[in-house]
Design a protein around this motif. Sequence first.
Motif, PDB file in Angstrom:
ATOM      1  N   ALA A 171       0.798  -1.404  -0.048  1.00  0.00           N
ATOM      2  CA  ALA A 171       0.089  -0.198   0.047  1.00  0.00           C
ATOM      3  C   ALA A 171       0.886   1.342   0.017  1.00  0.00           C
ATOM      4  CB  ALA A 171      -0.884  -0.013   1.097  1.00  0.00           C
ATOM      5  N   ARG A 172       1.766   1.343   1.042  1.00  0.00           N
ATOM      6  CA  ARG A 172       2.712   2.546   0.985  1.00  0.00           C
ATOM      7  C   ARG A 172       3.788   2.626  -0.280  1.00  0.00           C
ATOM      8  NH1 ARG A 172       3.735   1.521   5.740  1.00  0.00           N
ATOM      9  NH2 ARG A 172       5.292   0.092   5.493  1.00  0.00           N
ATOM     10  N   GLU A 173       4.305   1.460  -0.406  1.00  0.00           N
ATOM     11  CA  GLU A 173       5.607   1.425  -1.562  1.00  0.00           C
ATOM     12  C   GLU A 173       5.194   1.390  -2.860  1.00  0.00           C
ATOM     13  OE1 GLU A 173       8.453   2.201  -0.135  1.00  0.00           O
ATOM     14  OE2 GLU A 173       7.766   2.051   2.032  1.00  0.00           O
ATOM     15  N   VAL A 174       3.817   0.621  -3.100  1.00  0.00           N
ATOM     16  CA  VAL A 174       3.626   0.466  -4.691  1.00  0.00           C
ATOM     17  C   VAL A 174       2.182   1.408  -4.968  1.00  0.00           C
ATOM     18  CG1 VAL A 174       3.086  -1.192  -6.352  1.00  0.00           C
ATOM     19  CG2 VAL A 174       4.687  -1.723  -4.409  1.00  0.00           C
ATOM     20  N   PHE A 175       1.068   0.945  -4.312  1.00  0.00           N
ATOM     21  CA  PHE A 175      -0.057   1.712  -4.682  1.00  0.00           C
ATOM     22  C   PHE A 175      -0.203   3.241  -4.438  1.00  0.00           C
ATOM     23  CE2 PHE A 175      -4.272   2.978  -3.941  1.00  0.00           C
ATOM     24  CZ  PHE A 175      -4.864   2.927  -5.333  1.00  0.00           C
ATOM     25  N   THR A 176       0.307   3.572  -3.325  1.00  0.00           N
ATOM     26  CA  THR A 176       0.186   5.001  -3.153  1.00  0.00           C
ATOM     27  C   THR A 176       1.020   5.799  -4.116  1.00  0.00           C
ATOM     28  OG1 THR A 176      -0.342   4.950  -0.753  1.00  0.00           O
ATOM     29  CG2 THR A 176       0.835   6.782  -1.500  1.00  0.00           C
ATOM     30  N   PRO A 177       2.317   5.307  -4.455  1.00  0.00           N
ATOM     31  CA  PRO A 177       3.001   6.226  -5.484  1.00  0.00           C
ATOM     32  C   PRO A 177       2.487   5.923  -6.680  1.00  0.00           C
ATOM     33  CG  PRO A 177       4.573   4.772  -4.014  1.00  0.00           C
ATOM     34  CD  PRO A 177       3.219   4.493  -3.725  1.00  0.00           C
ATOM     35  N   LYS A 178       1.852   4.831  -7.216  1.00  0.00           N
ATOM     36  CA  LYS A 178       1.034   4.766  -8.553  1.00  0.00           C
ATOM     37  C   LYS A 178       0.074   5.952  -8.459  1.00  0.00           C
ATOM     38  CE  LYS A 178       1.755  -0.029  -9.741  1.00  0.00           C
ATOM     39  NZ  LYS A 178       0.849  -1.234 -10.123  1.00  0.00           N
ATOM     40  N   LEU A 179      -0.621   5.953  -7.332  1.00  0.00           N
ATOM     41  CA  LEU A 179      -1.939   6.707  -7.388  1.00  0.00           C
ATOM     42  C   LEU A 179      -1.678   8.191  -7.505  1.00  0.00           C
ATOM     43  CD1 LEU A 179      -5.129   7.539  -6.917  1.00  0.00           C
ATOM     44  CD2 LEU A 179      -4.863   7.296  -4.560  1.00  0.00           C
TER      45      LEU A 179
END
Length: 335
Positions: free
Chosen positions: A311-319
């Motif tokens: 959530a912190r390292e992949v999805f949040t940066p993607k969003l």
Amino acid sequence: MFVVAMFAVIGVAEAGVRVAESRLPEPLRYFSGQSQSVINDMDVLAANGVTSRVTFVGTSMVRRDVDAARVEKELKWPDTSAHNVALPGSQTTVVQRWLLEEVVPRLKPRVVVWGISTLDFNSGRPDHPIDQYNAARASQQGLFGSLDRGLETSALSEHRDALRDPFELKSAAQGTATKYLQQKSLKARATWRLEYDSKTPEQLKKMKANHLLTVRDKQLKDFQVGDAELQAFRETVAALQRQGINVVIVIMPVPSDYLPLHPKGEAQFVQWQRQITQEAKQLNVSVIDDLVRSMPDSAFRDYEHLWPEPAREVFTPKLTARLKSLPWWSTAFPS
């Protein structure tokens, strides 16, 4: 004599509660303990002149999947710029009141990012979270709600729930009563720490089995897009736009095993996604609808929520990258 005795007893009880007030739990006035904690946080932020550049709202999917601190890091913003005030257990009808009545007046966001999924719109579920929201003391509407809040000047009334709960009274006596107002820095307020309690593999397996029942037999039971839920979505977006707030709708990522939990399977989710994307476009708001299957199944802890690290390292940066690419973003945030 009876009336005099009655008022004497009430007076003594009132005085006794006021003496013990500091040890009693903080009265739960809002939809949930989490919502009351966020209200307290937002009040502190407002008192310190802190406003929000970007505010994330939605259900626990947003609560668990979006790290506001990481958004600030990605955008090189000060650490009180982004906030996550998502309410677990909510739907669009709850978000409407929560956002317009509580969040916007306090945080004054420039942009609202609303993460949604099918469970936000289902009117077929056996319970309706808006009923709980409307029944809470602080958000109860009408004359009765106003009168009930007026009674909070009495300590007996203010602490009525704790006074009739033996467990709460025991906790008060032990000095462990629940307090929703917490001591923390401004940067930690109206955000969430993405973490879970440690569990053994067997506990995780049992937890996921129970979560399956919750999603299938409650959140998505008899799934249909409700008129009230859809209207709340439309009205909320329109109200934000009238206040000059940019709105972004994000269809949140889900694992593959979430999709067949709909009564008519994956096709029902796909149909909903098309409908809501079209609704959002008609409302002239930005839609990010291509992240639904952007995360592998292994990144999910259960049928809805990501593990903290992905959530912190992949999805949040993607969003965050998708937000930055919106055509109006650089105008809203020129530096």
